[in-house]
Motif scaffolding. Structure first.
Motif, PDB file in Angstrom:
ATOM      1  N   SER A   2       0.849  -1.185   0.000  1.00  0.00           N
ATOM      2  CA  SER A   2       0.000   0.000   0.000  1.00  0.00           C
ATOM      3  C   SER A   2       0.885   1.235   0.000  1.00  0.00           C
ATOM      4  O   SER A   2       2.071   1.173   0.347  1.00  0.00           O
ATOM      5  N   ARG A  35       0.591   5.612   0.859  1.00  0.00           N
ATOM      6  CA  ARG A  35      -0.265   6.678   1.399  1.00  0.00           C
ATOM      7  C   ARG A  35       0.306   8.048   1.021  1.00  0.00           C
ATOM      8  O   ARG A  35       1.465   8.354   1.300  1.00  0.00           O
ATOM      9  N   PRO A  89      -8.194  -0.537  -5.541  1.00  0.00           N
ATOM     10  CA  PRO A  89      -8.870   0.256  -4.507  1.00  0.00           C
ATOM     11  C   PRO A  89      -8.067   1.506  -4.140  1.00  0.00           C
ATOM     12  O   PRO A  89      -6.892   1.430  -3.797  1.00  0.00           O
ATOM     13  N   THR A  95      -8.517   4.771  -1.591  1.00  0.00           N
ATOM     14  CA  THR A  95      -9.313   5.305  -0.487  1.00  0.00           C
ATOM     15  C   THR A  95      -8.942   6.761  -0.240  1.00  0.00           C
ATOM     16  O   THR A  95      -7.761   7.088  -0.086  1.00  0.00           O
ATOM     17  N   SER A 114      -9.394   9.706   2.391  1.00  0.00           N
ATOM     18  CA  SER A 114      -9.749   9.917   3.799  1.00  0.00           C
ATOM     19  C   SER A 114      -9.806  11.402   4.094  1.00  0.00           C
ATOM     20  O   SER A 114      -8.875  12.153   3.784  1.00  0.00           O
ATOM     21  N   GLY A 148     -13.883   7.973   5.321  1.00  0.00           N
ATOM     22  CA  GLY A 148     -13.144   7.437   4.199  1.00  0.00           C
ATOM     23  C   GLY A 148     -14.071   6.915   3.126  1.00  0.00           C
ATOM     24  O   GLY A 148     -15.169   6.418   3.422  1.00  0.00           O
ATOM     25  N   ARG A 149     -13.670   7.051   1.887  1.00  0.00           N
ATOM     26  CA  ARG A 149     -14.469   6.550   0.774  1.00  0.00           C
ATOM     27  C   ARG A 149     -13.536   5.887  -0.221  1.00  0.00           C
ATOM     28  O   ARG A 149     -12.473   6.431  -0.550  1.00  0.00           O
ATOM     29  N   THR A 150     -13.887   4.681  -0.675  1.00  0.00           N
ATOM     30  CA  THR A 150     -13.041   3.911  -1.582  1.00  0.00           C
ATOM     31  C   THR A 150     -13.621   3.932  -2.993  1.00  0.00           C
ATOM     32  O   THR A 150     -14.819   3.680  -3.188  1.00  0.00           O
ATOM     33  N   ARG A 201     -12.903   2.402  -6.929  1.00  0.00           N
ATOM     34  CA  ARG A 201     -12.181   1.374  -7.701  1.00  0.00           C
ATOM     35  C   ARG A 201     -11.786   1.950  -9.066  1.00  0.00           C
ATOM     36  O   ARG A 201     -12.616   2.560  -9.763  1.00  0.00           O
ATOM     37  N   GLU A 211      -4.934   6.740  -0.191  1.00  0.00           N
ATOM     38  CA  GLU A 211      -4.186   5.483  -0.043  1.00  0.00           C
ATOM     39  C   GLU A 211      -4.556   4.527  -1.169  1.00  0.00           C
ATOM     40  O   GLU A 211      -5.744   4.312  -1.450  1.00  0.00           O
TER      41      GLU A 211
END
Length: 752
Positions: free
Chosen positions: A658, A660, A688, A690, A692, A697-699, A701, A731
């Motif tokens: 991951s 960030r 994915p 995300t 924040s 938080g909202r993801t 695609r 992220e």
């Protein structure tokens, strides 16, 4: 032959009236080599340079010379050669050639006897003219080889010793017993690869008088047209981003390995060296002996590989850039060589396609291969992984390693042309095979610091860290898929990477790895520096080696200025060294005592991550956070191959990773959030991402197989309300991504 008999033979030979009875002709001294190649890489093994008929299966043009005999009459002829596949008891005699005397071949065919170098008897011949033309006439194009030819009125062959320049040879050739003195140098550099070139140019520009000795006709080492390994490792970054500017001047721009002859620009490398008034360049000179007093080198002896003439180079300081640590070894420097699990030697190759069918001779003496026994040569190239000699004698057995590689290549091409690949390759023909090996690992000379894998991965900070190493810890081992058929000596390797390396900023390798701990005036640069086997996996690539040379050149000037040792530079003059490391690569002075001048064409200062090669974030809309500023988790790989990225590079990962991007929100409000990526068929279609905002938080695609719709390669993720002072970040993760995940940059654009 035992030692006593050999000694007696030498005494007998040196006591004879040589000039009237014997004529020795060294093959390398032929004024016209024709299509034969001068091979100097195994002098330590067999005592001499030699000519090699490297014709890729097509007989090469004759090598020709004219010899003046002291008298006419009957002579016995001996030719020092070998049957180069006999050491493996292979069928056939691929290295056959004839000796022509005034156009007439001797009855004997040479290159047909002996698994080791020896004098093959050519019988007797009538020399009718004092001036006689000799020619080496190749019969196969498959690497026949000739060291020397002896004409004698006696019947005994000469001593078959592998000592470099034995006395009897010097007497027959009229070479003076004492070498020509070449003194007054501040720095003597042995080895003309990237590390040697970097050291020579750097020292010369800082006012040192330099001798650069190279035993090949071209510079660049593995990065020359002879070996064609493209230069890797990132430069101009880290603590001292000026280091690497000299490498930038001469490094190749090859787009693949092996590249083309033209891409390696041998002439440009030589031109850059010869343009330096403080450098004397000695191409085709092989260093073979070292003189010492106590813990210091006093001289290095070398001979001209074409004439045998000897020179003795005297200097205050010496650099071992030989790759094998040869000068350090001869001087008695502490050294190590990993006993097992070493990397081998590569001999890459290439083939082309014609319009008409092309035949290729059967090769019963090559490795017995079918198409399944080797990886298909992608893009018409046998690449870096054509490598063998793992755990073989990398020094004494180097010629056998190279020859095994040749047998592997010829066996593979035979499978393509004459076996199960024949239907597909009727018009294929060989265009190039490296007869100069590309070694990766042998001796390492020990310094005050022996750098380890743990030092690099844990980012252990040394006060003298100065050369950024950006390559992964890349170690090569036999690839199991292809190792079974020739288990004793596999010829295809696999790279095993430890990617826990900072490939952007680089790990700063300490200066104390670049000088010997027990020879007071010896530097080393390149593959023979003071590291462990594992650490060698990251420091060995050529641009990194070239930067080592740059650092050594600066240090050498301080040694000369202060009459001190390389160790004392670190202990007593490091502040002055730091000042030199900050200078542009083109900065120069005539002597070490003169004022330093920075010319107008000096390169602009790069940042800690090197010169920006992509889009400048500061010139894009809104606020852009580059991947260099992001926090990574897991294993990400640095990429630069897909153009159009932001900043210095991009990152990609396949699993368990991951990244960030913290967003610098200076004023609360509504912002559009975008990410940049490079599309590719292997990308994930459900990546994915995300966003924040404080505790929320909202993801989203993202299908990274598709081209981003916005300019500069961005895609919008929507608009979001951000509050200054809260945890605001984007992220990107690999979980459930459906393929490779790409991370380049995040862009936020204010909308209210």
């Amino acid at each position: 032959m035992n030692a006593r008999i050999l000694a007696l033979l030498i005494l007998v030979w040196t006591a004879q009236p040589i000039a009237a009875q014997q004529v020795l002709v060294e093959a390398e001294s032929f004024p016209s080599h024709g299509g034969w190649k001068l091979d100097t890489q195994f002098i330590e093994n067999m005592g001499s340079p030699y000519l090699l008929a490297h014709g890729l299966g097509r007989p090469v043009d004759d090598a020709v010379t004219e010899v003046e005999f002291p008298e006419t009459g009957e002579y016995r002829v001996f030719v020092r050669t070998m049957d180069w596949v006999a050491r493996w008891k292979a069928p056939g005699k691929p290295g056959r050639f004839q000796l022509l005397i005034d156009g007439q071949p001797l009855p004997e065919t040479f290159g047909t006897e002996g698994a080791e170098w020896s004098w093959q008897d050519g019988g007797k011949v009538q020399i009718k003219n004092k001036k006689t033309t000799l020619a080496l006439h190749d019969l196969t194009g498959f690497d026949g080889r000739c060291d020397a030819i002896l004409f004698t009125k006696g019947d005994e062959p000469p001593p078959n010793e592998s000592k470099i320049l034995p006395k009897w040879r010097c007497q027959l050739l009229g070479i003076p017993e004492g070498p020509i003195e070449k003194g007054g140098y501040d720095l003597v550099v042995i080895g003309g690869g990237y590390s040697g070139m970097g050291a020579a140019i750097s020292a010369a520009r800082m006012g040192c008088k330099v001798a650069l000795i190279q035993n090949r006709p071209v510079l660049g080492g593995n990065g020359s047209s002879e070996v064609r390994v493209w230069s890797q490792g990132l430069i101009r970054r880290g603590r001292y981003p000026r280091i690497g500017e000299i490498v930038e001047e001469f490094a190749d721009k090859a787009k693949k390995s092996p590249g083309t002859y033209e891409e390696f620009e041998d002439a440009k490398k030589e031109r850059i060296i010869r343009a330096e008034p403080n450098i004397e360049l000695f191409l085709n000179h092989h260093a073979f002996d070292v003189k010492t007093e106590g813990k210091k080198i006093t001289a290095v002896d070398a001979f001209d590989t074409r004439s045998g003439a000897q020179k003795r180079f005297r200097g205050q300081l010496y650099v071992d850039g030989t790759g094998h640590g040869t000068i350090g070894y001869l001087a008695g420097a502490d050294w190590e060589m990993t006993p097992n699990g070493r990397m081998g030697m590569s001999n890459m190759w290439a083939w082309g396609e014609g319009e008409k069918p092309v035949a290729f001779p059967q090769t019963p003496w090559a490795l017995d291969l079918e198409m399944k026994d080797f990886p298909y040569p992608r893009d018409h190239h046998g690449q870096w992984f054509w490598e063998s000699g793992f755990d073989k004698d990398a020094i004494g057995g180097a010629e056998a390693i190279r020859d095994w590689n040749l047998r592997a290549v010829y066996g593979a091409f035979n499978a393509m042309k004459n076996r199960d690949g024949a239907d597909k390759h009727t018009t294929a023909f060989l265009t190039w095979i490296a007869y100069i090996g590309g070694p990766r690992e042998s001796r390492r000379l020990m310094g005050d610091v022996v750098l380890t894998q743990e030092d690099i991965v844990d980012k252990r900070q040394f006060t003298d860290g100065c050369v950024p190493s950006t390559w992964s810890i890349d170690l090569h081992y036999p690839k199991k898929q292809y190792a079974e058929k020739f288990a004793d000596n596999p010829f295809i390797s696999v790279a095993v990477h430890d990617r826990r390396i900072d490939r952007g900023y680089g790990y700063p390798v300490p200066y104390r790895c670049f000088y010997s701990r027990n020879i007071d005036n010896l530097f080393m640069a390149g593959r023979c520096i003071s590291v462990t086997h594992q650490a060698l996996g990251t420091t060995r690539v050529m641009k990194t080696c070239g930067m080592m040379g740059e650092v050594i050149g600066r240090a050498a000037s301080l040694c000369v200025l202060n009459d001190c040792t390389p160790r004392q530079v670190y202990k007593e003059h490091w502040d002055a060294m730091v000042d030199l490391l900050k200078l542009p690569g083109k900065a120069r002075r005539a002597t070490v005592k003169d004022e330093i001048v920075i010319p107008e064409d000096a390169l602009s200062l790069a940042g800690p991550f090197g010169p920006m090669t992509g889009l400048d974030p500061s010139k894009l809309e809104g606020i852009v956070v580059d991947d260099k500023q992001a926090e990574q988790t897991g294993s990400w790989t640095v990429g630069e191959g897909l153009p159009g990225y932001v900043g210095w590079n991009y990152l990609y990962a396949f699993k368990d990773a991951s990244i960030r991007f913290d967003l610098p929100i200076a004023k609360s409000g509504t912002y559009e959030v975008r990410i940049a990526y490079q599309p590719h068929e292997n990308r994930g279609n459900q990546v994915p991402v995300t966003i924040s905002t404080g505790e929320k938080g909202r993801t989203v695609r993202v299908n990274m197989k598709q081209k981003p719709p916005l300019k500069e390669g961005f895609i919008s993720l929507g608009t979001f309300d951000f509050t200054k002072g809260e945890k605001n970040f984007v992220e990107i993760t690999t979980e459930g991504a459906g393929g490779c995940v790409h991370a380049d940059a995040v862009q936020i654009v204010r909308k209210d």
